[in-house]
Write a protein that holds these residues in place. Structure first.
Motif, mmCIF file in Angstrom:
data_model
loop_
_atom_site.group_PDB
_atom_site.id
_atom_site.type_symbol
_atom_site.label_atom_id
_atom_site.label_comp_id
_atom_site.label_asym_id
_atom_site.label_seq_id
_atom_site.Cartn_x
_atom_site.Cartn_y
_atom_site.Cartn_z
ATOM 1 N N ALA A 176 0.566 -1.019 0.091
ATOM 2 C CA ALA A 176 0.220 -0.117 -0.049
ATOM 3 C C ALA A 176 0.636 1.185 -0.087
ATOM 4 C CB ALA A 176 -1.072 0.220 1.602
ATOM 5 N N VAL A 177 1.990 0.815 0.761
ATOM 6 C CA VAL A 177 2.693 2.303 0.625
ATOM 7 C C VAL A 177 3.435 2.301 -0.471
ATOM 8 C CG1 VAL A 177 4.267 3.542 1.786
ATOM 9 C CG2 VAL A 177 3.088 2.439 3.112
ATOM 10 N N LEU A 178 3.830 1.654 -1.381
ATOM 11 C CA LEU A 178 5.099 1.844 -2.238
ATOM 12 C C LEU A 178 4.410 2.646 -3.582
ATOM 13 C CD1 LEU A 178 6.735 -1.136 -3.141
ATOM 14 C CD2 LEU A 178 7.887 0.310 -2.693
ATOM 15 N N PRO A 179 3.028 3.058 -4.337
ATOM 16 C CA PRO A 179 2.774 3.552 -4.596
ATOM 17 C C PRO A 179 2.621 5.114 -4.208
ATOM 18 C CG PRO A 179 1.011 2.165 -4.284
ATOM 19 C CD PRO A 179 2.657 1.899 -3.734
ATOM 20 N N ARG A 180 1.735 4.718 -3.192
ATOM 21 C CA ARG A 180 1.733 6.698 -2.685
ATOM 22 C C ARG A 180 3.181 7.073 -1.949
ATOM 23 N NH1 ARG A 180 -2.867 4.991 2.418
ATOM 24 N NH2 ARG A 180 -1.782 6.802 3.323
ATOM 25 N N VAL A 181 3.894 6.401 -1.985
ATOM 26 C CA VAL A 181 5.525 7.303 -1.955
ATOM 27 C C VAL A 181 5.537 8.022 -3.111
ATOM 28 C CG1 VAL A 181 5.591 6.617 0.954
ATOM 29 C CG2 VAL A 181 6.925 5.202 -1.232
ATOM 30 N N GLY A 182 5.683 6.706 -3.853
ATOM 31 C CA GLY A 182 6.532 7.107 -4.891
ATOM 32 C C GLY A 182 7.925 6.950 -5.206
ATOM 33 N N ASP A 183 8.824 6.850 -6.206
ATOM 34 C CA ASP A 183 10.899 6.866 -6.347
ATOM 35 C C ASP A 183 11.153 5.753 -5.322
ATOM 36 O OD1 ASP A 183 10.832 8.115 -8.674
ATOM 37 O OD2 ASP A 183 10.758 9.898 -7.142
#
Ligand code: ADP
Ligand code: 5GP
Length: 197
Positions: free
Chosen positions: A26-33
């Motif tokens: 869930a976190v990966l697409p939200r923080v980007g890069d």
């Protein structure tokens, strides 16, 4: 740009069944890069898992050769299978100023802490041990023996929490994801992580 940033190594760790994988996804697409390191393992692929996507699936012999060739930053025997973080990808990306995320077990995180203490260590904790029982049973991927072994280990594992930089209690999932995201964003803003030029 007069301010560039060093790559930051984030380590998400915690007892089995606490929700590390769920939070990571869930976190990966939200923080980007944020680049995900792909681990190597001797465990058999599950349905829908692909070599080079979820893991590099190795035989025990291949895994041991990688150990001998010093290809891992850390490796550990986790519930009868070997898991390890390949060194080359992580070091290369950090050197390029990219942030890297490891989602690994507690034995592995302690090894990374010993060699790369500048990493950001995030401990995912259950609201209560009983929640681990429920989650491992509901996940429906482990035998009763395997669940018992995971629970037995979790008590000792909880005692390593003070060695981490942050703790996120995974009670309400959305709340835990928001906190993890906030930690990553805050670390990216730290002046000590900047190369001032
Ligand atoms: P881990 O990667 O730490 O072993 P998983 O991410 O596989 O754990 O999560 C274990 C199980 O718990 C999964 O079935 C997942 O859907 C569930 N889960 C994760 N977070 C929560 C939460 N906050 N509340 C209830 N169930 C959760
Ligand atoms: P699974 O087999 O369910 O994908 O993962 C089992 C456990 O192994 C999880 O706790 C996961 O965090 C851990 N794990 C995955 N990759 C690594 C790794 O590279 N090193 C270590 N030490 N643990 C890992």
């Amino acid at each position: 740009m007069y301010m560039t940033r060093k790559g930051i190594l984030f380590i998400i760790s915690g007892p089995s069944g606490v929700g590390k994988g769920t939070i990571k996804k869930a976190v990966l697409p939200r923080v980007g890069d944020l680049l995900e390191s792909i681990s190597a393992t001797t465990r058999k692929p599950r349905i829908n898992e692909e070599h080079g996507r979820e893991y590099f699936f190795l035989t025990e012999e291949e895994f041991k050769t990688w150990i001998q060739q010093d290809k891992f930053i850390e490796w550990a025997n986790v519930y009868s299978n070997m898991y390890g973080t390949p060194r080359e990808f992580v070091i290369k990306k950090l050197e390029q100023g990219k942030d890297v995320l490891l989602e690994i077990d507690i034995q592995g995180a302690l090894q990374v802490k010993a060699t790369m203490p500048e990493g950001v260590f995030i401990f995912i904790a259950p609201p209560a041990i009983e929640d681990l029982v429920d989650r491992l049973c509901n996940r429906d991927q482990d035998s009763p023996e395997s669940i018992a072994a995971r629970l037995a280990a979790s008590e000792k594992e909880m005692s390593y929490m003070p060695l981490y930089d942050y703790v996120v209690v995974n009670d309400d999932l959305e709340d835990a994801v928001t906190k993890t995201e906030a930690i990553i964003i805050a670390e990216r803003c730290k002046i000590s992580n900047l190369n001032m030029g």
